[in-house]
Motif scaffolding. Structure first.
Motif, PDB file in Angstrom:
ATOM      1  N   SER A  98    -110.785  -4.556 -69.940  1.00 23.70           N
ATOM      2  CA  SER A  98    -111.656  -5.444 -70.708  1.00 23.70           C
ATOM      3  C   SER A  98    -110.985  -5.959 -71.975  1.00 23.70           C
ATOM      4  O   SER A  98    -111.150  -7.127 -72.347  1.00 23.70           O
ATOM      5  CB  SER A  98    -112.961  -4.720 -71.065  1.00 23.70           C
ATOM      6  N   LEU A  99    -110.223  -5.115 -72.659  1.00 19.55           N
ATOM      7  CA  LEU A  99    -109.609  -5.544 -73.907  1.00 19.55           C
ATOM      8  C   LEU A  99    -108.501  -6.564 -73.680  1.00 19.55           C
ATOM      9  O   LEU A  99    -108.329  -7.494 -74.477  1.00 19.55           O
ATOM     10  CB  LEU A  99    -109.086  -4.329 -74.676  1.00 19.55           C
ATOM     11  N   ALA A 100    -107.759  -6.429 -72.590  1.00 19.79           N
ATOM     12  CA  ALA A 100    -106.754  -7.442 -72.262  1.00 19.79           C
ATOM     13  C   ALA A 100    -107.433  -8.777 -71.976  1.00 19.79           C
ATOM     14  O   ALA A 100    -106.953  -9.841 -72.385  1.00 19.79           O
ATOM     15  CB  ALA A 100    -105.925  -6.994 -71.062  1.00 19.79           C
ATOM     16  N   ALA A 101    -108.574  -8.727 -71.288  1.00 17.91           N
ATOM     17  CA  ALA A 101    -109.322  -9.948 -70.991  1.00 17.91           C
ATOM     18  C   ALA A 101    -109.857 -10.585 -72.266  1.00 17.91           C
ATOM     19  O   ALA A 101    -109.822 -11.818 -72.428  1.00 17.91           O
ATOM     20  CB  ALA A 101    -110.461  -9.643 -70.032  1.00 17.91           C
ATOM     21  N   LEU A 102    -110.356  -9.769 -73.187  1.00 17.09           N
ATOM     22  CA  LEU A 102    -110.905 -10.312 -74.427  1.00 17.09           C
ATOM     23  C   LEU A 102    -109.810 -10.889 -75.316  1.00 17.09           C
ATOM     24  O   LEU A 102    -110.037 -11.886 -76.018  1.00 17.09           O
ATOM     25  CB  LEU A 102    -111.685  -9.229 -75.175  1.00 17.09           C
ATOM     26  N   ALA A 103    -108.637 -10.272 -75.312  1.00 22.60           N
ATOM     27  CA  ALA A 103    -107.522 -10.835 -76.081  1.00 22.60           C
ATOM     28  C   ALA A 103    -107.175 -12.224 -75.554  1.00 22.60           C
ATOM     29  O   ALA A 103    -106.894 -13.145 -76.333  1.00 22.60           O
ATOM     30  CB  ALA A 103    -106.311  -9.908 -76.003  1.00 22.60           C
ATOM     31  N   ALA A 104    -107.214 -12.388 -74.233  1.00 23.03           N
ATOM     32  CA  ALA A 104    -106.960 -13.704 -73.639  1.00 23.03           C
ATOM     33  C   ALA A 104    -108.060 -14.686 -74.015  1.00 23.03           C
ATOM     34  O   ALA A 104    -107.791 -15.848 -74.351  1.00 23.03           O
ATOM     35  CB  ALA A 104    -106.846 -13.574 -72.121  1.00 23.03           C
ATOM     36  N   ALA A 105    -109.315 -14.228 -73.977  1.00 20.63           N
ATOM     37  CA  ALA A 105    -110.444 -15.091 -74.335  1.00 20.63           C
ATOM     38  C   ALA A 105    -110.407 -15.490 -75.801  1.00 20.63           C
ATOM     39  O   ALA A 105    -110.843 -16.594 -76.164  1.00 20.63           O
ATOM     40  CB  ALA A 105    -111.758 -14.387 -74.007  1.00 20.63           C
ATOM     41  N   ALA A 106    -109.905 -14.614 -76.654  1.00 23.58           N
ATOM     42  CA  ALA A 106    -109.825 -14.924 -78.087  1.00 23.58           C
ATOM     43  C   ALA A 106    -108.916 -16.115 -78.347  1.00 23.58           C
ATOM     44  O   ALA A 106    -109.133 -16.883 -79.298  1.00 23.58           O
ATOM     45  CB  ALA A 106    -109.328 -13.710 -78.859  1.00 23.58           C
ATOM     46  N   ARG A 107    -107.912 -16.289 -77.496  1.00 22.07           N
ATOM     47  CA  ARG A 107    -106.946 -17.384 -77.697  1.00 22.07           C
ATOM     48  C   ARG A 107    -107.503 -18.746 -77.295  1.00 22.07           C
ATOM     49  O   ARG A 107    -106.931 -19.783 -77.661  1.00 22.07           O
ATOM     50  CB  ARG A 107    -105.666 -17.073 -76.916  1.00 22.07           C
ATOM     51  N   THR A 108    -108.625 -18.749 -76.566  1.00 22.78           N
ATOM     52  CA  THR A 108    -109.187 -20.026 -76.096  1.00 22.78           C
ATOM     53  C   THR A 108    -110.538 -20.336 -76.730  1.00 22.78           C
ATOM     54  O   THR A 108    -111.182 -21.312 -76.354  1.00 22.78           O
ATOM     55  CB  THR A 108    -109.343 -20.010 -74.561  1.00 22.78           C
ATOM     56  N   THR A 109    -110.972 -19.506 -77.677  1.00 22.59           N
ATOM     57  CA  THR A 109    -112.254 -19.711 -78.355  1.00 22.59           C
ATOM     58  C   THR A 109    -112.074 -19.540 -79.855  1.00 22.59           C
ATOM     59  O   THR A 109    -111.045 -19.041 -80.318  1.00 22.59           O
ATOM     60  CB  THR A 109    -113.308 -18.709 -77.845  1.00 22.59           C
ATOM     61  N   THR A 110    -113.105 -19.927 -80.612  1.00 24.79           N
ATOM     62  CA  THR A 110    -112.998 -19.821 -82.070  1.00 24.79           C
ATOM     63  C   THR A 110    -114.114 -18.998 -82.702  1.00 24.79           C
ATOM     64  O   THR A 110    -113.898 -18.350 -83.731  1.00 24.79           O
ATOM     65  CB  THR A 110    -113.003 -21.222 -82.710  1.00 24.79           C
ATOM     66  N   THR A 111    -115.317 -19.026 -82.139  1.00 25.89           N
ATOM     67  CA  THR A 111    -116.451 -18.339 -82.768  1.00 25.89           C
ATOM     68  C   THR A 111    -117.121 -17.314 -81.856  1.00 25.89           C
ATOM     69  O   THR A 111    -117.909 -16.500 -82.325  1.00 25.89           O
ATOM     70  CB  THR A 111    -117.524 -19.350 -83.207  1.00 25.89           C
ATOM     71  N   LEU A 112    -116.853 -17.354 -80.576  1.00 27.69           N
ATOM     72  CA  LEU A 112    -117.526 -16.492 -79.612  1.00 27.69           C
ATOM     73  C   LEU A 112    -117.256 -15.024 -79.907  1.00 27.69           C
ATOM     74  O   LEU A 112    -116.107 -14.610 -80.064  1.00 27.69           O
ATOM     75  CB  LEU A 112    -117.036 -16.834 -78.206  1.00 27.69           C
ATOM     76  N   THR A 113    -118.318 -14.224 -80.000  1.00 21.39           N
ATOM     77  CA  THR A 113    -118.158 -12.776 -80.122  1.00 21.39           C
ATOM     78  C   THR A 113    -117.646 -12.234 -78.797  1.00 21.39           C
ATOM     79  O   THR A 113    -118.044 -12.672 -77.727  1.00 21.39           O
ATOM     80  CB  THR A 113    -119.497 -12.120 -80.499  1.00 21.39           C
TER      81      THR A 113
END
Length: 253
Positions: free
Chosen positions: A43-58
């Motif tokens: 999950s954390l690897a996925a969230l790190a990837a998601a962080a790079r494509t979003t700006t405000t999403l928790t």
């Protein structure tokens, strides 16, 4: 009270697809993207990837089992996600002894190494109390709106402004109903969940949202807790299925 509304997905979708899905989730107005953590699905690897494509999403883990992953490993990976946007959902895992002590120690250790908010996946009253008192609040699951509201009130009486989140398994496509029924039956067969359902007087199937009941049912859940996480049950496990779920939910809400 109308709560925050978030989306929960399977970590098995993978970091690349989750990074592509995350901007759609953010644009649709969801508060957070929750990703479950299972063997082979980080999950954390996925969230790190998601962080790079979003700006405000928790970005939230739902949940990392602390009997399978060490707190040092969790903390190290958590540094790859913006701390102000990260929620670390943790749980006791499969071990049947020492769960409370293990989770309490994990909370203390994680707080030394990360500033992320910590929620605890909690089923029974002792773990819910621990979540309310020692962490940021409980992450509940498989509850009716009435019981969710009661457990939320209980948590607020036990902790200092705990955040109460709730996973609600949801299918918005008729083609996904078979998978939803299968998941409900699977959880109903786990001894700890079966005992909990028996104590509370309802079945797993009583806690899910299906297409024709979604518009009214979701409001009952949003009135009960601080954050509702729509755990998307989709016909398959590909990106297009989740994108369609986001579109269907946004159209109704």
């Amino acid at each position: 009270m109308t709560s925050l509304l978030s989306l929960g997905i399977a970590g098995a979708l993978g970091p690349d697809a989750i990074a592509r899905l995350a901007p759609t989730v953010e644009a649709a107005g969801f508060h957070a993207l929750w990703v479950n953590d299972t063997p082979g699905a980080d999950s954390l690897a996925a969230l790190a990837a998601a962080a790079r494509t979003t700006t405000t999403l928790t970005l939230a883990t739902g949940v990392v089992p602390v009997d399978r992953r060490s707190t040092s490993e969790i903390a190290a990976q958590a540094r790859d996600v913006p701390q102000g946007r990260l929620v670390l959902g943790i749980g006791s895992g499969q071990s049947r002894t020492g769960a409370l002590a293990r989770v309490r120690a994990a909370i203390a250790e994680l707080r030394e190494h990360t500033s992320a908010r910590i929620l605890v996946g909690a089923l029974g009253p002792k773990m819910r109390a621990l979540a309310a008192r020692d962490a940021g609040g409980p992450l509940l699951s498989w509850l009716t709106p009435a019981v969710a509201a009661a457990q939320a009130d209980e948590a607020r009486a036990q902790g200092t402004h705990p955040h109460v989140a709730l996973y609600v398994r949801t299918a918005l496509d008729e083609a996904a109903l078979g998978r939803l029924e299968k998941e409900a039956a699977q959880y109903a067969g786990y001894p700890n969940y079966a005992a909990n359902f028996a104590r509370l007087g309802f079945t797993a199937a009583d806690t899910v949202l299906i297409p024709e009941a979604f518009a009214t049912g979701i409001q009952s859940y949003r009135d009960a807790v601080d954050e509702v996480v729509l755990r998307a049950i989709v016909p398959g496990d590909d990106l297009a299925d989740y994108e369609r779920f986001v579109e269907q939910a946004a159209a109704v809400l």
